[in-house]
Scaffold this motif. Structure first.
Motif, PDB file in Angstrom:
ATOM      1  N   UNK A 262      -3.320   5.168  -1.108  1.00 60.99           N
ATOM      2  CA  UNK A 262      -4.236   6.024  -0.349  1.00 60.99           C
ATOM      3  C   UNK A 262      -3.567   7.378  -0.206  1.00 60.99           C
ATOM      4  N   UNK A 263      -4.377   8.428  -0.273  1.00 60.05           N
ATOM      5  CA  UNK A 263      -3.792   9.764  -0.203  1.00 60.05           C
ATOM      6  C   UNK A 263      -4.381  10.555   0.955  1.00 60.05           C
TER       7      UNK A 263
ATOM      8  N   UNK B 144      -2.734   0.241   9.220  1.00 58.69           N
ATOM      9  CA  UNK B 144      -2.644  -1.170   8.859  1.00 58.69           C
ATOM     10  C   UNK B 144      -1.182  -1.579   8.878  1.00 58.69           C
ATOM     11  N   UNK B 145      -0.955  -2.875   8.919  1.00 59.39           N
ATOM     12  CA  UNK B 145       0.416  -3.383   8.920  1.00 59.39           C
ATOM     13  C   UNK B 145       0.830  -3.854   7.538  1.00 59.39           C
ATOM     14  N   UNK B 146       0.153  -3.339   6.512  1.00 55.64           N
ATOM     15  CA  UNK B 146       0.506  -3.725   5.149  1.00 55.64           C
ATOM     16  C   UNK B 146       1.906  -3.239   4.796  1.00 55.64           C
TER      17      UNK B 146
ATOM     18  N   UNK C 128       0.857  -1.185   0.000  1.00 56.49           N
ATOM     19  CA  UNK C 128       0.000   0.000   0.000  1.00 56.49           C
ATOM     20  C   UNK C 128       0.893   1.235   0.000  1.00 56.49           C
ATOM     21  N   UNK C 129       0.674   2.104  -0.984  1.00 61.09           N
ATOM     22  CA  UNK C 129       1.456   3.334  -1.104  1.00 61.09           C
ATOM     23  C   UNK C 129       0.671   4.471  -0.462  1.00 61.09           C
TER      24      UNK C 129
ATOM     25  N   UNK D 113      -4.003   7.377  -9.678  1.00 56.48           N
ATOM     26  CA  UNK D 113      -4.287   6.799 -10.991  1.00 56.48           C
ATOM     27  C   UNK D 113      -3.050   6.088 -11.545  1.00 56.48           C
ATOM     28  N   UNK D 114      -1.889   6.705 -11.362  1.00 57.66           N
ATOM     29  CA  UNK D 114      -0.640   6.096 -11.833  1.00 57.66           C
ATOM     30  C   UNK D 114      -0.413   4.753 -11.160  1.00 57.66           C
ATOM     31  N   UNK D 115      -0.590   4.700  -9.855  1.00 58.61           N
ATOM     32  CA  UNK D 115      -0.350   3.454  -9.136  1.00 58.61           C
ATOM     33  C   UNK D 115      -1.378   2.382  -9.502  1.00 58.61           C
ATOM     34  N   UNK D 116      -2.622   2.795  -9.722  1.00 56.08           N
ATOM     35  CA  UNK D 116      -3.628   1.825 -10.160  1.00 56.08           C
ATOM     36  C   UNK D 116      -3.246   1.214 -11.499  1.00 56.08           C
TER      37      UNK D 116
END
Length: 207
Positions: free
Chosen positions: A31-32, A45-47, A5-6, A21-24
């Motif tokens: 998440x921003x 989260x611990x992702x 997760x970025x 959009x770029x990451x998708x």
């Protein structure tokens, strides 16, 4: 391992949307957040992942927040972004452990390359923490005497010296040393020494 997760922290809503959009487009979840406070109050989260952090933000700035990450229990690798960057800023960010420092506007590929490095670093850090947790769990299975013997042996004391320190026979020391190595999963003394170093053991000769 869970998908990465970025986290994007930037007060420019159009840039946040563009980055999401770029990451998708490369199958990465993002998440921003418009500010550091928004990031900190969001569910944690611990992702695995990384943190894209703008230098200039409302309230707490990116560089200041970077220096406080540990106090918040955040271990995610950081990529700094700025539209007002200069050499002192980039040096400060890199010295504090940033993966990269990207001046805006940056190329999509430059960002994706930096994120790839950050995700690799995060995975390595997680594996290292997992290994240390395992060593701690094994160490907890040692008896107090086995822990003493392990501490002295890995500090460079010979079996004979350990026996003198603890008032034991040399044979008894060998038995405790063998038990400690078996429980710790150490095949050789150097393995045991590395484990002791990771645990930051201090020698204790008290019974």
């Amino acid at each position: 391992m869970a998908s990465p997760l970025i986290h994007i922290v930037d007060d420019d809503s159009s840039l946040r949307c563009a980055l999401e959009s770029l990451f998708r487009s490369v199958d990465l979840e993002a998440r921003s957040y418009e500010s550091v406070s928004a990031f900190l109050t969001a569910p944690r989260s611990n992702q695995p992942g990384c943190l894209l952090l703008d230098v200039r933000l409302p309230g707490l700035g990116g560089l200041e927040f970077q220096s406080q990450l540990a106090s918040h229990g955040i271990t995610l690798p950081v990529i700094m972004m700025t539209g007002h960057g200069d050499i002192p800023m980039s040096v400060r960010a890199m010295k504090a452990g940033a993966v990269d420092f990207l001046p805006k506007p940056f190329r999509d590929q430059d960002l994706l390359d930096a994120v790839a490095v950050a995700l690799q670093r995060d995975q390595a850090q997680r594996e290292e923490r997992g290994d240390l947790d395992q060593v701690r769990e094994r160490y907890a299975t040692l008896s107090p005497r086995e822990q003493q013997v392990m501490g002295l042996v890995t500090a460079g004391r010979l079996n004979k010296q350990v026996a003198g320190d603890l008032g034991l026979s040399e044979i008894t020391v060998k038995i405790h040393r063998g038990a400690a190595m078996r429980k710790m999963g150490a095949r050789t003394l150097p393995d045991l020494v590395r484990m002791a170093e990771s645990l930051k053991l201090t020698t204790n000769t008290k019974v």
